[in-house]
Design an enzyme around this catalytic site. Structure first.
Site, PDB file in Angstrom:
ATOM      1  N   GLU A 189       1.172   3.865   1.839  1.00 29.42           N
ATOM      2  CA  GLU A 189       1.757   4.262   3.117  1.00 29.42           C
ATOM      3  C   GLU A 189       2.936   3.360   3.499  1.00 29.42           C
ATOM      4  OE1 GLU A 189      -2.774   4.946   3.483  1.00 29.42           O
ATOM      5  OE2 GLU A 189      -1.423   3.560   2.480  1.00 29.42           O
TER       6      GLU A 189
ATOM      7  N   CYS B 189      -6.172   2.180   5.715  1.00 30.07           N
ATOM      8  CA  CYS B 189      -6.827   0.958   6.193  1.00 30.07           C
ATOM      9  C   CYS B 189      -6.214   0.581   7.543  1.00 30.07           C
ATOM     10  CB  CYS B 189      -6.627  -0.173   5.174  1.00 30.07           C
ATOM     11  SG  CYS B 189      -4.907  -0.735   5.044  1.00 30.07           S
TER      12      CYS B 189
ATOM     13  N   HIS C 245       0.867  -1.180   0.000  1.00 32.31           N
ATOM     14  CA  HIS C 245       0.000   0.000   0.000  1.00 32.31           C
ATOM     15  C   HIS C 245       0.905   1.232   0.000  1.00 32.31           C
ATOM     16  CE1 HIS C 245      -3.905  -1.911   1.774  1.00 32.31           C
ATOM     17  NE2 HIS C 245      -3.275  -2.750   0.962  1.00 32.31           N
TER      18      HIS C 245
ATOM     19  N   CYS D 214      -2.357  -0.026   7.267  1.00 34.16           N
ATOM     20  CA  CYS D 214      -1.584   1.196   7.085  1.00 34.16           C
ATOM     21  C   CYS D 214      -1.646   2.096   8.318  1.00 34.16           C
ATOM     22  CB  CYS D 214      -2.044   1.924   5.840  1.00 34.16           C
ATOM     23  SG  CYS D 214      -1.653   0.990   4.341  1.00 34.16           S
TER      24      CYS D 214
END
Length: 157
Positions: free
Chosen positions: A57, A85, A55, A88
């Site tokens: 991040e 999410c 992801h 993250c």
């Protein structure tokens, strides 16, 4: 409350998000900043890297940790185009990021205000200051267009 610099750094995150879409990943970007300097930029790379943890991040945190030579992100602000999410938010929490600036909220999977409040839960080991709605309309439109193009059978946005 956001300032002019928040919008400037969010524009960089939005540019990273556009880059993610070019390799068929959900357009999410993250920029990590310390003392007004960009430490790292990450975009979603799950599809291109075949990595469920790639992801934006996490990608940015890995880059910043390598460039700083340490995992702690004291004094760092994260600019993210979509509400993080749980994975993250947990990564930002464990990295001790001081502040998170969020563009669009994620009502289905968001963990920083929508579904959960991982970064502002006093029971956890760290809390981050939060700023919402910086670049929200542009980020939401980019995400909407991306998913609409998938439903329509198109490959690019």
């Amino acid at each position: 409350m956001s300032d002019v610099r928040d919008h400037e750094f969010m524009r960089l995150a939005l540019e990273a998000a556009r880059g993610a879409a070019t390799h068929d990943d959900v357009p999410v970007g993250c920029v990590l900043v310390s003392n007004g300097e960009v430490l790292a930029v990450g975009d979603n790379r799950r599809e291109i890297d075949c990595d469920p943890t790639a992801h934006a991040e996490v990608v940015a945190l890995r880059k910043a940790a390598l460039s700083r030579g340490r995992w702690r992100m004291d004094g760092v602000t994260a600019y993210v185009t979509l509400e993080p999410c749980t994975m993250c938010a947990g990564a930002l929490l464990n990295a001790r990021v001081d502040r998170v600036v969020i563009a669009a909220m994620d009502e289905k999977a968001g963990a920083v205000g929508s579904r959960y409040n991982v970064l502002s839960d006093p029971r956890l080991l760290h809390e981050a200051a939060l700023t919402y709605d910086v670049g929200a309309s542009e980020s939401a439109a980019m995400l909407r267009d991306f998913f609409q193009s998938r439903r329509d059978g198109a490959v690019q946005i």
